[in-house]
Write an enzyme that holds these catalytic residues in place. Structure first.
Site, PDB file in Angstrom:
ATOM      1  N   LYS A  45       0.841  -1.194   0.000  1.00  0.00           N
ATOM      2  CA  LYS A  45       0.000   0.000   0.000  1.00  0.00           C
ATOM      3  C   LYS A  45       0.882   1.251   0.000  1.00  0.00           C
ATOM      4  CE  LYS A  45      -4.087   1.463   2.656  1.00  0.00           C
ATOM      5  NZ  LYS A  45      -4.765   1.810   1.431  1.00  0.00           N
ATOM      6  N   SER A  46       0.428   2.301  -0.650  1.00  0.00           N
ATOM      7  CA  SER A  46       1.189   3.551  -0.644  1.00  0.00           C
ATOM      8  C   SER A  46       1.388   4.032   0.786  1.00  0.00           C
ATOM      9  CB  SER A  46       0.467   4.623  -1.454  1.00  0.00           C
ATOM     10  OG  SER A  46       0.493   4.324  -2.826  1.00  0.00           O
ATOM     11  N   GLY A  72      -8.060   7.633   0.454  1.00  0.00           N
ATOM     12  CA  GLY A  72      -7.334   8.747   1.043  1.00  0.00           C
ATOM     13  C   GLY A  72      -5.977   8.380   1.603  1.00  0.00           C
ATOM     14  N   CYS A 132      -0.754  12.076  -5.857  1.00  0.00           N
ATOM     15  CA  CYS A 132      -1.079  12.714  -4.579  1.00  0.00           C
ATOM     16  C   CYS A 132      -1.218  14.221  -4.754  1.00  0.00           C
ATOM     17  CB  CYS A 132       0.015  12.440  -3.556  1.00  0.00           C
ATOM     18  SG  CYS A 132       0.437  10.713  -3.378  1.00  0.00           S
ATOM     19  N   ILE A 193      -1.803   2.634 -15.708  1.00  0.00           N
ATOM     20  CA  ILE A 193      -2.175   3.947 -15.209  1.00  0.00           C
ATOM     21  C   ILE A 193      -2.790   3.840 -13.804  1.00  0.00           C
ATOM     22  CG2 ILE A 193      -2.573   4.949 -17.479  1.00  0.00           C
ATOM     23  CD1 ILE A 193      -5.586   4.311 -17.148  1.00  0.00           C
ATOM     24  N   ASN A 194      -2.811   4.975 -13.109  1.00  0.00           N
ATOM     25  CA  ASN A 194      -3.566   5.058 -11.869  1.00  0.00           C
ATOM     26  C   ASN A 194      -5.043   5.244 -12.220  1.00  0.00           C
ATOM     27  OD1 ASN A 194      -4.147   5.364  -9.090  1.00  0.00           O
ATOM     28  ND2 ASN A 194      -2.204   6.423  -8.746  1.00  0.00           N
ATOM     29  N   GLY A 246      -7.816  -2.570 -15.129  1.00  0.00           N
ATOM     30  CA  GLY A 246      -8.805  -3.495 -15.668  1.00  0.00           C
ATOM     31  C   GLY A 246      -8.263  -4.828 -16.136  1.00  0.00           C
TER      32      GLY A 246
END
Length: 305
Positions: A45-46, A72, A132, A193-194, A246
């Protein structure tokens, strides 16, 4: 090298499949569903400098063709990640390459967290989440301005001794200049991509379905967009690309390869099918046979030269 093995900036992976950052946290829950050791790599996780509570609930919601989420950047902070999360992964899966995802609200935070993350022995690649909000510049994402991206990339690359992959936001008019900026900054690779910014509204309450209002759209709806963006960026760079967006089937993986990817991440597919990553890995050889593909490394050479 095996049929599914790939090399990402000098890091050897037994296969190209890994969970997308944030979709499997730090591995403990996913490990109850499948063998993490069967993955090509594991993306955590970031992580930020200090613990973040994230956004108010609801933070996720299904849509007609995917998921909206506005978590978030909820995470326990880099101290906890180093002392507990990464240590747990090292103890239970010592041979599993870990991709350390880094986030921040300022240049200094990004660089500081990246340096700490790179110090973990089992972290072999860094992935920098530049979607971010930049708190110093009105909240616009770091990843939307090429000059900012180049400066941030260069600062992180200079500060660490491990390959740096920049994760690109698709929420720009043209993603190619952003990719070129990361290369000019010395990045070792790209993740793309994000999620795309989206919104859903509840007809009964007349309010957004997410407490945050907007959220990131993931899932099958964004796959063709990811294919198009990977293809466009591949025409302009030789950097390795981790494709994400996807991916639900082995066919989706191979489509990303034909667009120019070198590995893939699986996100939304795991929500309804916890074993999606390993199911895709298991299914890849038969689909490769169907399309006359001997190995992924050969396919990369064929597509990318």
């Amino acid at each position: 090298m095996g049929r599914l093995s790939v090399n990402l900036a000098g890091v050897e992976l037994a296969n190209p499949v890994m969970p997308a950052s944030g979709t499997a946290a730090y591995g403990q829950s996913m490990a109850q569903q499948l063998d993490l050791g069967a993955l090509g790599a594991f993306v955590i996780k970031s992580t930020t400098a200090h613990a973040k509570e994230g956004n108010p609930r609801p933070t996720t919601a299904p849509t007609k063709a995917g998921w909206l989420n506005a978590i978030g950047l909820k995470n326990p902070g880099i101290d906890n990640v180093l002392a507990e999360k990464l240590r747990w992964l090292a103890q239970h899966y010592p041979n599993l390459p870990i991709v350390g995802s880094v986030a921040g609200a300022t240049f200094d935070e990004y660089v500081a967290v990246a340096k700490r993350m790179a110090s973990a022995p089992n972290v072999q690649l860094l992935e920098i989440n530049i979607s971010c909000p930049n708190v110093a510049h009105g909240g616009l994402a770091f990843g939307t301005d090429p000059q900012t991206v180049q400066r941030l990339t260069s600062a992180i690359v200079t500060a660490v001794n491990k390959p740096v992959f920049m994760k690109l936001t698709p929420n720009v008019t043209d993603i190619v200049p952003i990719a070129q900026a990361t290369e000019a900054g010395g990045a070792s690779g790209l993740t793309m991509i994000n999620t795309l910014t989206g919104m859903g509204i509840d007809l009964k309450t007349r309010q957004p379905i997410l407490a945050n209002g907007t959220g990131g759209l993931s899932g099958k709806a964004i796959h063709p967009l990811a294919v198009r963006m990977i293809h466009a960026v591949r025409q302009q760079t030789k950097l390795p690309i981790i494709g994400v967006g996807g991916v639900f089937t082995p066919e989706d993986v191979l489509e990303f390869y034909l667009a120019g990817a070198n590995a893939v991440q699986v996100g939304a597919a795991t929500y309804g099918q916890p074993t999606a990553c390993t199911d895709i890995i298991t299914g890849l050889p038969a689909v490769m046979d169907q399309y006359g593909i001997g190995s992924l490394s050969q396919l990369i050479t064929e597509v990318q030269g």
